[in-house]
Design an enzyme around this catalytic site. Sequence first.
Site, PDB file in Angstrom:
ATOM      1  N   ASP A   1     -18.789 -25.833 -75.974  1.00  0.00           N
ATOM      2  CA  ASP A   1     -19.035 -25.257 -77.295  1.00  0.00           C
ATOM      3  C   ASP A   1     -19.363 -26.404 -78.253  1.00  0.00           C
ATOM      4  O   ASP A   1     -18.465 -27.050 -78.802  1.00  0.00           O
ATOM      5  CB  ASP A   1     -17.825 -24.456 -77.786  1.00  0.00           C
TER       6      ASP A   1
ATOM      7  N   HIS B   1     -17.191 -28.095 -85.475  1.00  0.00           N
ATOM      8  CA  HIS B   1     -16.009 -28.727 -84.887  1.00  0.00           C
ATOM      9  C   HIS B   1     -16.130 -30.256 -84.789  1.00  0.00           C
ATOM     10  O   HIS B   1     -15.231 -30.906 -84.290  1.00  0.00           O
ATOM     11  CB  HIS B   1     -15.754 -28.137 -83.497  1.00  0.00           C
TER      12      HIS B   1
ATOM     13  N   ILE C   1     -13.063 -28.269 -87.919  1.00  0.00           N
ATOM     14  CA  ILE C   1     -11.877 -27.521 -87.472  1.00  0.00           C
ATOM     15  C   ILE C   1     -11.859 -27.417 -85.952  1.00  0.00           C
ATOM     16  O   ILE C   1     -12.874 -27.634 -85.278  1.00  0.00           O
ATOM     17  CB  ILE C   1     -11.814 -26.109 -88.111  1.00  0.00           C
TER      18      ILE C   1
ATOM     19  N   GLY D   1     -11.332 -22.119 -81.910  1.00  0.00           N
ATOM     20  CA  GLY D   1     -10.274 -21.120 -81.723  1.00  0.00           C
ATOM     21  C   GLY D   1      -9.822 -21.064 -80.272  1.00  0.00           C
ATOM     22  O   GLY D   1      -8.619 -20.956 -79.981  1.00  0.00           O
TER      23      GLY D   1
HETATM   24  C1  LIG Z   1     -25.185 -10.380 -83.964  1.00  0.00           C
HETATM   25  C2  LIG Z   1     -24.405 -11.586 -83.862  1.00  0.00           C
HETATM   26  C3  LIG Z   1     -23.987 -11.936 -82.527  1.00  0.00           C
HETATM   27  C4  LIG Z   1     -23.249 -13.182 -82.620  1.00  0.00           C
HETATM   28  C5  LIG Z   1     -23.416 -13.904 -81.404  1.00  0.00           C
HETATM   29  C6  LIG Z   1     -22.890 -15.262 -81.564  1.00  0.00           C
HETATM   30  C7  LIG Z   1     -22.059 -15.511 -80.408  1.00  0.00           C
HETATM   31  C8  LIG Z   1     -21.258 -16.760 -80.550  1.00  0.00           C
HETATM   32  C9  LIG Z   1     -20.031 -16.574 -79.765  1.00  0.00           C
HETATM   33  C10 LIG Z   1     -19.256 -17.783 -79.757  1.00  0.00           C
HETATM   34  C11 LIG Z   1     -18.114 -17.682 -80.674  1.00  0.00           C
HETATM   35  C12 LIG Z   1     -17.327 -18.908 -80.632  1.00  0.00           C
HETATM   36  C13 LIG Z   1     -17.582 -19.776 -81.845  1.00  0.00           C
HETATM   37  C14 LIG Z   1     -16.326 -20.456 -82.182  1.00  0.00           C
HETATM   38  C15 LIG Z   1     -15.982 -20.610 -83.466  1.00  0.00           C
HETATM   39  C16 LIG Z   1     -14.654 -21.043 -83.767  1.00  0.00           C
HETATM   40  O1  LIG Z   1     -13.899 -21.444 -82.927  1.00  0.00           O
HETATM   41  S1  LIG Z   1     -14.156 -20.910 -85.415  1.00  0.00           S
HETATM   42  C17 LIG Z   1     -12.453 -21.413 -85.356  1.00  0.00           C
HETATM   43  C18 LIG Z   1     -11.527 -20.353 -84.919  1.00  0.00           C
HETATM   44  N1  LIG Z   1     -11.450 -19.251 -85.850  1.00  0.00           N
HETATM   45  C19 LIG Z   1     -10.853 -19.358 -87.032  1.00  0.00           C
HETATM   46  O2  LIG Z   1     -10.376 -20.406 -87.411  1.00  0.00           O
HETATM   47  C20 LIG Z   1     -10.767 -18.110 -87.879  1.00  0.00           C
HETATM   48  C21 LIG Z   1      -9.387 -17.961 -88.450  1.00  0.00           C
HETATM   49  N2  LIG Z   1      -9.260 -16.715 -89.210  1.00  0.00           N
HETATM   50  C22 LIG Z   1      -9.588 -16.613 -90.507  1.00  0.00           C
HETATM   51  O3  LIG Z   1      -9.966 -17.583 -91.146  1.00  0.00           O
HETATM   52  C23 LIG Z   1      -9.451 -15.258 -91.135  1.00  0.00           C
HETATM   53  O4  LIG Z   1      -8.604 -14.466 -90.382  1.00  0.00           O
HETATM   54  C24 LIG Z   1     -10.812 -14.532 -91.283  1.00  0.00           C
HETATM   55  C25 LIG Z   1     -11.510 -14.371 -89.931  1.00  0.00           C
HETATM   56  C26 LIG Z   1     -11.725 -15.327 -92.253  1.00  0.00           C
HETATM   57  C27 LIG Z   1     -10.568 -13.139 -91.870  1.00  0.00           C
HETATM   58  O5  LIG Z   1      -9.744 -13.264 -92.968  1.00  0.00           O
HETATM   59  P1  LIG Z   1     -10.019 -12.371 -94.266  1.00  0.00           P
HETATM   60  O6  LIG Z   1     -11.389 -12.618 -94.776  1.00  0.00           O
HETATM   61  O7  LIG Z   1      -8.892 -12.596 -95.203  1.00  0.00           O
HETATM   62  O8  LIG Z   1     -10.013 -10.919 -93.640  1.00  0.00           O
HETATM   63  P2  LIG Z   1      -9.166  -9.647 -94.075  1.00  0.00           P
HETATM   64  O9  LIG Z   1      -9.476  -9.360 -95.521  1.00  0.00           O
HETATM   65  O10 LIG Z   1      -7.752  -9.837 -93.704  1.00  0.00           O
HETATM   66  O11 LIG Z   1      -9.783  -8.519 -93.151  1.00  0.00           O
HETATM   67  C28 LIG Z   1     -11.074  -7.975 -93.397  1.00  0.00           C
HETATM   68  C29 LIG Z   1     -11.428  -7.093 -92.219  1.00  0.00           C
HETATM   69  O12 LIG Z   1     -11.718  -7.917 -91.090  1.00  0.00           O
HETATM   70  C30 LIG Z   1     -10.794  -7.669 -90.013  1.00  0.00           C
HETATM   71  N3  LIG Z   1     -10.367  -8.981 -89.498  1.00  0.00           N
HETATM   72  C31 LIG Z   1      -9.629  -9.865 -90.165  1.00  0.00           C
HETATM   73  N4  LIG Z   1      -9.415 -10.939 -89.397  1.00  0.00           N
HETATM   74  C32 LIG Z   1     -10.029 -10.715 -88.230  1.00  0.00           C
HETATM   75  C33 LIG Z   1     -10.125 -11.475 -87.015  1.00  0.00           C
HETATM   76  N5  LIG Z   1      -9.555 -12.648 -86.902  1.00  0.00           N
HETATM   77  N6  LIG Z   1     -10.802 -10.934 -86.005  1.00  0.00           N
HETATM   78  C34 LIG Z   1     -11.373  -9.713 -86.106  1.00  0.00           C
HETATM   79  N7  LIG Z   1     -11.318  -8.946 -87.244  1.00  0.00           N
HETATM   80  C35 LIG Z   1     -10.648  -9.452 -88.275  1.00  0.00           C
HETATM   81  C36 LIG Z   1      -9.619  -6.940 -90.640  1.00  0.00           C
HETATM   82  O13 LIG Z   1      -9.008  -6.110 -89.713  1.00  0.00           O
HETATM   83  C37 LIG Z   1     -10.257  -6.209 -91.787  1.00  0.00           C
HETATM   84  O14 LIG Z   1     -10.807  -5.007 -91.315  1.00  0.00           O
HETATM   85  P3  LIG Z   1     -10.270  -3.616 -91.908  1.00  0.00           P
HETATM   86  O15 LIG Z   1      -8.803  -3.588 -91.617  1.00  0.00           O
HETATM   87  O16 LIG Z   1     -11.051  -2.582 -91.172  1.00  0.00           O
HETATM   88  O17 LIG Z   1     -10.587  -3.682 -93.359  1.00  0.00           O
END
Ligand SMILES: CCCCCCCCCCCCC/C=C/C(=O)SCCNC(=O)CCNC(=O)[C@H](O)C(C)(C)COP(=O)(O)OP(=O)(O)OC[C@H]1O[C@@H](n2cnc3c(N)ncnc32)[C@H](O)[C@@H]1OP(=O)(O)O
Length: 304
Positions: free
Chosen positions: A203, A208, A223, A226
Amino acid sequence: MSSDFDPDRFSPPKYPETPYAYSERDVALYALGVGACARDAVDADELKYVYHENGQKSIQVLPTFTALFSLGSLKFQVPGLEFDPRLLLHGQQYIEIYKPLPTSATLNNRVSLAGLHDKGKAAVVEMETKSYDKDSGALLCMNLTTVFLRGAGGFSKSSPPFSYSNYPNDKGSSVKIPKGQPFAVFEDCTLPSQALLYRLSGDYNPLHSDPMIAKLAGFTLPILHGLCTLGFAVRAIIKCICRGDSNRVKCILGRFLLHVYPGETLVTEMWLEGSRVIYQTKVKERSRAVLSGYVDLHGLSSSV
Ligand SMILES: CCCCCCCCCCCCC/C=C/C(=O)SCCNC(=O)CCNC(=O)[C@H](O)C(C)(C)COP(=O)(O)OP(=O)(O)OC[C@H]1O[C@@H](n2cnc3c(N)ncnc32)[C@H](O)[C@@H]1OP(=O)(O)O
């Protein structure tokens, strides 16, 4: 963000099958990337992930290694949905393991869109990857990757906001942390260079590693991935609950609650509920929960 997404014309896109090959070297490098043997180079539970000990024929594969299988396959777009890739965060990972994991293999990945949700401030995308062993055709594992696309919400312009899922809700939902004292607690330090080491497992997102990109994404420093944090947490569970036997892991859920900076200390608390381990990982320096989820185990005895 502007979008031409039309909820009425949405149908889940079809994606081509993609190959993924890995070797024993990849397995060992991954294990080092999630902290195996970092504190003790002869750790009795962990040496087997990085070295053929005691006449072992091959090294063992950590169950979270399977999360890497999907990464190369997930570069797809959803027609009509626009997003800034620099604002993408990994939201959740759900893994099911069906067969013992070979130390090296060539796989075929079948990817499908499992969910797409308009959350207003963000779009949440769920991608399912089923990984088949190319030689035997056996299904080895399934990954459900949830990505949180900050700033891409509001794309559906419909009421209620668009939400598509082809999954039962209980597969990837968040967990309730028990109120009582944890059964076990494990503390582990990540290295300041942890993300630089972990990225070599495939990745290479500059979020990162590159301080400028990290700032654009809203962080003071690059960062940790994940999936690296998840690797630390599941390794802690294997050590504390499975007596070092990683083959007991059947299924894993991890929800990323907050970012982790490389060099921070991870404290993983674990509670037992039947054959399920509920866990929560906190960053010690900031006293904040960064990850929570569960791990389902084969054959967990009451004596543990
Ligand atoms: C078409 C696109 C395709 C994309 C294809 C790309 C593919 C790539 C895939 C590879 C992916 C890997 C990449 C790696 C990246 C990383 O490693 S990033 C580092 C790891 N992640 C983090 O550090 C994130 C940590 N989490 C946060 O910072 C927060 O939780 C957040 C994600 C920013 C959300 O917080 P917030 O904005 O406060 O959300 P809420 O207001 O609480 O919730 C809003 C709605 O979203 C839902 N939700 C919240 N958190 C998550 C979550 N972690 N996962 C999924 N859903 C989440 C939450 O339930 C709420 O929904 P409702 O309840 O329906 O309102």
